[in-house]
Design an enzyme around this catalytic site. Structure first.
Site, PDB file in Angstrom:
ATOM      1  N   ARG A  85     -35.445 -25.766  -9.573  1.00 51.37           N
ATOM      2  CA  ARG A  85     -37.310 -25.783 -10.206  1.00 51.37           C
ATOM      3  C   ARG A  85     -37.928 -24.298 -10.679  1.00 51.37           C
ATOM      4  NH1 ARG A  85     -37.830 -25.792  -4.306  1.00 51.37           N
ATOM      5  NH2 ARG A  85     -38.411 -28.279  -4.139  1.00 51.37           N
ATOM      6  N   GLY A  86     -37.155 -23.460 -11.299  1.00 50.95           N
ATOM      7  CA  GLY A  86     -36.914 -21.741 -11.782  1.00 50.95           C
ATOM      8  C   GLY A  86     -36.874 -22.810 -13.312  1.00 50.95           C
TER       9      GLY A  86
END
Length: 362
Positions: free
Chosen positions: A285-286
């Site tokens: 996600r980052g």
């Protein structure tokens, strides 16, 4: 002469300081797929004022007249099932305009109030699927703001985040199912002294911003003077910032159109992923959020290719809430992100954070 009933809102371009918060909000408006913003900080730092100012700043949108979901006249992904059926039947839709919706979710809201309810009795007795839309329906194509989100029941936060991620809300009861578009920018705010949000939920917000009380006496005086001038004469105060508001609104519209043309070279994408790996960030996600936020910033500045500086200005707010906490570590999570960024990108650590901030008037 007809009097306007519209309530005066403090202009976004008049807000002093809090550059990281303003940047994160603008980027999420340019690309809602970034995943929303979680704003944590002291009381009285202008969180609610800034969010309402952003909603007032945004241009009006085209909607299908009378549709409770603010359906788009031309984008199937932003249309309710009823609108699509009307289009398939060849019906000519009445098109109207409305301000971008800004929905406040109160702490005491129930799941029915949030998601909507199905009238079972009417469905069984009359065979009619009677659905009462909730706040998620009203927030479609707009902003949904939750103040003190860290005090909201976890299951409601789960529902919010699921809808924000998928862009749809599904209500099922007694074998009856209703599904409608619910694509919105989720904005949460809270004071860490009143409780933390669970890491699993915090990680699902695209960006995390920390706001602090202004300590510089001159800036504090400027903030007080601005607020006093607005309270005394809102109409005249807003008139003084009208040109700045129009310029910023135009930049947002242009950035939304420019976004699809922005590219990130493979070498830069690899270094972004190397940074996330070095920080031991769980999941991908980052990586995804940094790429999207950097592209949105590049579009906002009217360019088509992302560079290191674009990544530098968004990296802390994209990653600080995804780091594993070490209670013995003295360095803040945002500073740790910047330190590792400088190592991975082979840059000297700046004396201040100016390289990591956005000046809106540049």
């Amino acid at each position: 002469m007809k009097q306007t009933s519209k309530r005066s809102v403090f202009p976004f371009t008049a807000i002093v300081g809090q550059e990281e918060m303003k940047l994160a909000l603008l980027l999420n408006v340019i690309d809602p797929r970034i995943g929303g913003v979680m704003i944590m900080g002291d009381r009285g730092t202008g969180k609610s004022t800034t969010i309402r100012a952003l909603a007032d700043l945004l241009p009006e949108i085209d909607v299908v007249a009378g549709d409770p979901y603010n359906s788009s006249p031309n984008d199937p992904d932003l249309q309710s099932k009823e609108v699509r059926e009307r289009i398939d039947q060849g019906e000519v839709l009445n098109i109207g305009k409305c301000q971008v919706p800004m929905v406040d979710l109160p702490l005491g809201a129930t799941e029915d109030r949030l998601c909507g309810t199905i009238d079972i009795e009417k469905a069984l007795s009359e065979g009619i699927r009677a659905f009462e839309p909730g706040l998620l329906a009203k927030a479609n194509r707009g902003l949904l703001y939750v103040d003190e989100v860290n005090l909201l029941d976890d299951h409601l936060v789960d529902v919010l985040l699921d809808s924000a991620a998928s862009g749809w809300n599904t209500v099922e009861r007694e074998g009856i199912s209703v599904r409608h578009p619910a694509r919105f920018v989720l904005i949460g705010s809270g004071n860490p002294e009143e409780g933390e949000l669970r890491p699993q939920l915090l990680d699902r917000f695209g960006m995390n911003v920390e706001v602090r009380t202004v300590r510089d006496p001159e800036l504090r005086v400027q903030v007080v003077d601005q607020r006093t001038a607005f309270d005394n004469d809102p109409e005249n105060f807003n008139a003084n910032f009208k040109d700045n508001q129009i310029i910023l609104q135009t930049r947002i519209i242009q950035a939304q159109k420019q976004l699809s043309k922005v590219i990130i070279e493979e070498d830069l994408r690899i270094r972004i992923s190397a940074l996330c790996g070095e920080l031991d960030v769980d999941g991908l996600r980052g990586d995804i959020v940094i790429n999207r936020a950097a592209r949105a910033l590049t579009a906002f500045e009217g360019r088509t290719e992302v560079n290191d500086d674009d990544v530098a200005r968004v990296v802390a707010s994209c990653l600080r809430h995804r780091l594993r906490k070490d209670p013995l570590e003295q360095v803040g999570s945002g500073d740790r992100v910047i330190k590792v960024f400088c190592e991975v990108f082979e840059r000297g650590k700046p004396n201040d954070l100016s390289a990591f901030e956005l000046v809106l008037n540049n």
